[in-house]
Design a protein around this motif. Structure first.
Motif, PDB file in Angstrom:
ATOM      1  N   GLU A 109     -53.082 -41.833  56.298  1.00 11.94           N
ATOM      2  CA  GLU A 109     -53.274 -43.187  55.799  1.00 11.94           C
ATOM      3  C   GLU A 109     -54.759 -43.554  55.722  1.00 11.94           C
ATOM      4  N   GLU A 110     -55.523 -43.194  56.759  1.00 12.06           N
ATOM      5  CA  GLU A 110     -56.944 -43.522  56.758  1.00 12.06           C
ATOM      6  C   GLU A 110     -57.689 -42.737  55.678  1.00 12.06           C
ATOM      7  N   ARG A 111     -57.364 -41.469  55.521  1.00 13.91           N
ATOM      8  CA  ARG A 111     -57.988 -40.675  54.466  1.00 13.91           C
ATOM      9  C   ARG A 111     -57.668 -41.230  53.088  1.00 13.91           C
ATOM     10  N   LEU A 112     -56.422 -41.634  52.909  1.00 18.61           N
ATOM     11  CA  LEU A 112     -55.999 -42.179  51.625  1.00 18.61           C
ATOM     12  C   LEU A 112     -56.707 -43.493  51.331  1.00 18.61           C
ATOM     13  N   ARG A 113     -56.836 -44.325  52.355  1.00 21.36           N
ATOM     14  CA  ARG A 113     -57.518 -45.601  52.166  1.00 21.36           C
ATOM     15  C   ARG A 113     -58.976 -45.391  51.748  1.00 21.36           C
ATOM     16  N   ARG A 114     -59.650 -44.503  52.457  1.00 21.95           N
ATOM     17  CA  ARG A 114     -61.055 -44.247  52.126  1.00 21.95           C
ATOM     18  C   ARG A 114     -61.201 -43.649  50.727  1.00 21.95           C
ATOM     19  N   GLY A 115     -60.339 -42.703  50.396  1.00 27.04           N
ATOM     20  CA  GLY A 115     -60.426 -42.076  49.085  1.00 27.04           C
ATOM     21  C   GLY A 115     -60.176 -43.046  47.948  1.00 27.04           C
ATOM     22  N   LEU A 116     -59.162 -43.884  48.106  1.00 28.75           N
ATOM     23  CA  LEU A 116     -58.846 -44.851  47.054  1.00 28.75           C
ATOM     24  C   LEU A 116     -59.951 -45.886  46.915  1.00 28.75           C
ATOM     25  N   GLU A 117     -60.504 -46.328  48.038  1.00 27.45           N
ATOM     26  CA  GLU A 117     -61.589 -47.301  47.975  1.00 27.45           C
ATOM     27  C   GLU A 117     -62.799 -46.734  47.240  1.00 27.45           C
ATOM     28  N   SER A 118     -63.063 -45.452  47.452  1.00 27.60           N
ATOM     29  CA  SER A 118     -64.187 -44.835  46.739  1.00 27.60           C
ATOM     30  C   SER A 118     -63.911 -44.737  45.245  1.00 27.60           C
ATOM     31  N   ASP A 119     -62.616 -44.768  44.864  1.00 33.67           N
ATOM     32  CA  ASP A 119     -62.235 -44.750  43.445  1.00 33.67           C
ATOM     33  C   ASP A 119     -62.119 -46.149  42.861  1.00 33.67           C
ATOM     34  N   GLY A 120     -62.363 -47.168  43.676  1.00 32.90           N
ATOM     35  CA  GLY A 120     -62.208 -48.538  43.211  1.00 32.90           C
ATOM     36  C   GLY A 120     -60.775 -49.018  43.224  1.00 32.90           C
ATOM     37  N   ARG A 121     -59.952 -48.369  44.038  1.00 31.87           N
ATOM     38  CA  ARG A 121     -58.540 -48.761  44.143  1.00 31.87           C
ATOM     39  C   ARG A 121     -58.231 -49.155  45.588  1.00 31.87           C
ATOM     40  N   ARG A 122     -57.030 -49.671  45.822  1.00 30.52           N
ATOM     41  CA  ARG A 122     -56.682 -50.115  47.173  1.00 30.52           C
ATOM     42  C   ARG A 122     -55.358 -49.494  47.616  1.00 30.52           C
ATOM     43  N   LEU A 123     -55.235 -49.374  48.909  1.00 27.57           N
ATOM     44  CA  LEU A 123     -54.005 -48.886  49.527  1.00 27.57           C
ATOM     45  C   LEU A 123     -53.294 -50.058  50.179  1.00 27.57           C
ATOM     46  N   ARG A 124     -52.001 -50.165  49.925  1.00 28.76           N
ATOM     47  CA  ARG A 124     -51.170 -51.184  50.574  1.00 28.76           C
ATOM     48  C   ARG A 124     -50.102 -50.464  51.397  1.00 28.76           C
ATOM     49  N   VAL A 125     -50.068 -50.763  52.694  1.00 25.02           N
ATOM     50  CA  VAL A 125     -49.155 -50.100  53.617  1.00 25.02           C
ATOM     51  C   VAL A 125     -48.059 -51.074  54.040  1.00 25.02           C
ATOM     52  N   HIS A 126     -46.818 -50.602  54.008  1.00 26.57           N
ATOM     53  CA  HIS A 126     -45.659 -51.431  54.363  1.00 26.57           C
ATOM     54  C   HIS A 126     -45.069 -50.910  55.674  1.00 26.57           C
ATOM     55  N   ASP A 127     -45.210 -51.700  56.728  1.00 24.47           N
ATOM     56  CA  ASP A 127     -44.842 -51.257  58.072  1.00 24.47           C
ATOM     57  C   ASP A 127     -43.381 -51.484  58.436  1.00 24.47           C
ATOM     58  N   ALA A 128     -42.649 -52.245  57.675  1.00 24.39           N
ATOM     59  CA  ALA A 128     -41.256 -52.529  58.011  1.00 24.39           C
ATOM     60  C   ALA A 128     -40.317 -51.704  57.147  1.00 24.39           C
ATOM     61  N   THR A 129     -40.627 -50.432  56.979  1.00 24.94           N
ATOM     62  CA  THR A 129     -39.852 -49.561  56.102  1.00 24.94           C
ATOM     63  C   THR A 129     -39.146 -48.451  56.857  1.00 24.94           C
ATOM     64  N   LEU A 130     -39.833 -47.803  57.789  1.00 24.82           N
ATOM     65  CA  LEU A 130     -39.286 -46.628  58.469  1.00 24.82           C
ATOM     66  C   LEU A 130     -38.559 -46.969  59.760  1.00 24.82           C
ATOM     67  N   THR A 131     -38.771 -48.165  60.286  1.00 23.41           N
ATOM     68  CA  THR A 131     -38.098 -48.631  61.502  1.00 23.41           C
ATOM     69  C   THR A 131     -37.532 -50.022  61.246  1.00 23.41           C
ATOM     70  N   ALA A 132     -36.609 -50.440  62.103  1.00 23.76           N
ATOM     71  CA  ALA A 132     -36.019 -51.762  61.916  1.00 23.76           C
ATOM     72  C   ALA A 132     -37.039 -52.860  62.149  1.00 23.76           C
ATOM     73  N   LEU A 133     -37.858 -52.707  63.198  1.00 22.11           N
ATOM     74  CA  LEU A 133     -39.003 -53.582  63.426  1.00 22.11           C
ATOM     75  C   LEU A 133     -40.262 -52.730  63.387  1.00 22.11           C
TER      76      LEU A 133
END
Length: 457
Positions: A109-133
């Protein structure tokens, strides 16, 4: 036209997928992307059973997307490089993905965030997907996570889960984005003969059938080895073909003691994920060390191999280990018994057992596998770290008629009833008729060795 890339990881479903839902709500088109991660294979985590089940899941996900006017885009290689590549090809402003808890997922996730930011894009992470809470949604005073299950369960139970999301009706995907071939189960060799079918369709069918016939009896029957009354949904939870949030909501709606017991098991899964999210080192290091001087793999090698092969001389342990090899899955009570036997009766490092399980388990999940192994080894979150499960007592209690043992240890099928749990007690002439080993170690001897070693540690 705005485009969003949805990077699927362990959420291979269309129903109740917050990541996909958010992408469709905020963009004109989406690119549903799955990357066959070469790092997983190079780390030895791409076990045949999980690769085969994953192929089922991806085939089913692609089919579901095509029914909605879309398709799955598959690429191979480094996840970050391929996600950036696809985002550039699509002209996407963002990449959305589900938040994971393992050390690898956090680094990805951190690598992806840094890479996308360097491309002028953003990463959005959804934390309520893999677990109930989401991990970290509830915390005790003065700590970043709960270290004991019961208080976590009390707090967790008071929280209202997010709303369950319907599957999308349409999924518009840019026609210009190319894809590798979606893998098939037949591509993988060395798959367990009895491996279950993967995919969201199979998972939803399995849950619907079990909800009708097994949920109500779950509290009383979930430890019944021969009855096999567990849901068998753990592979679908691991790959995210079923939503844990939806399972909690639907079970609570059904109500009853069985549903409550099932929800408690789903909470255990959330509990382990929040522990690992806060303590990533627990995937390989003791959560609470007892300074054990485990027997070396060299000195205990023959016993470890006997344990793996289901030839320990303790029938219920051997039955569970053979089920694992045949199905790539093991009954939960069997997991407890086999782990206790390896770590406490044989006094072998829990990491040896955890590694073997990950080689075969279709639901081989770092959070649940490693932390459950530590729980049984007494180096994790168990409040009774020195408990030892007696396989004879456990066999008589949870397989009283011996049907589970006879199913998986057919060389003992001639023994009736509970006598199958102690074949070494047969008269010598009758004992000689059965091609089955004597016990590796006397239970009392193994228990004493473990307790003496713990006292020294």
């Amino acid at each position: 036209m705005t485009v969003s890339v949805v990077l699927f990881t362990s959420d291979l479903r269309l129903h109740d997928n917050p990541t996909l839902h958010a992408a469709l709500s905020g963009a004109d088109e989406v690119v549903p992307l799955f990357v066959l991660d070469e790092a997983i294979a190079s780390a030895g985590f791409a076990a045949p059973n999980r690769r085969a089940f994953l192929a089922d899941c991806l085939t089913d996900l692609d089919a579901g997307l095509r029914e909605r006017g879309g398709r799955l885009v598959v690429r191979t290689g480094d996840v970050v490089a391929r996600a950036r590549e696809v985002a550039a090809e699509a002209g996407a402003d963002e990449v959305r993905t589900a938040g994971g808890v393992s050390r690898y997922a956090q680094r990805r996730e951190e690598r992806l965030r840094r890479g996308l930011e360097s491309d002028g894009r953003r990463l959005r992470v959804h934390d309520a997907t893999l677990t109930a809470l989401p991990p970290g949604a509830v915390t005790p005073n003065g700590s970043d996570h709960f270290a004991v299950f019961t208080p976590y369960f009390r707090r967790w139970s008071r929280e209202r889960p997010r709303d369950v999301l319907a599957a999308p009706r349409t999924v518009p995907v840019p026609a210009t984005i190319g894809s590798d071939r979606v893998p098939a189960r037949a591509d993988t060799a060395g798959v367990s003969e009895g491996l279950a079918e993967g995919g969201e369709k199979a998972g939803r069918k399995r849950f619907a059938a079990w909800k009708r016939s097994g949920l109500a009896a779950y509290e009383d029957g979930h430890d019944d080895l021969a009855g096999d009354m567990t849901s068998r949904l753990s592979p679908h939870l691991h790959f995210g073909t079923l939503s844990p949030t939806e399972l909690v909501v639907r079970a609570r709606r059904a109500g009853g003691a069985g549903a409550e017991a099932f929800v408690r098991q789903l909470c255990w899964r959330d509990f382990h994920h929040q522990v690992l999210a806060a303590r990533p080192d627990a995937s390989a290091a003791d959560y609470r060390t007892k300074h054990d001087s485990w027997r070396s793999e060299e000195s205990a090698g023959a016993e470890i191999e006997a344990w793996k092969a289901g030839r320990t001389g303790y029938p219920v342990v051997d039955a569970a280990m053979r089920q694992l090899r045949h199905e790539g899955w093991m009954h939960n009570r069997g997991r407890l018994l086999t782990a206790s036997f390896l770590t406490k009766t044989l006094y072998v490092d829990w990491r040896v057992g955890a590694r073997h399980f990950l080689e075969l388990l279709v639901d081989g999940d770092i959070a649940n596998n490693q932390l459950n192994w530590q729980w049984m080894a007494g180096t994790g979150t168990d409040s009774r770290p020195n408990r030892v499960l007696n396989p004879v007592v456990q066999g008589r209690r949870f397989d009283p008629e011996g049907r589970y043992v006879r199913r998986w240890v057919p060389e003992l099928s001639g023994l009736a009833g509970s006598a199958v749990h102690e074949p070494w007690r047969l008269p010598e002439a009758e004992r000689a008729e059965y091609d089955y080993p004597d016990p590796l170690v006397e239970l009392a001897e193994g228990r004493d060795r473990f307790l003496r070693a713990r006292e020294k540690g």
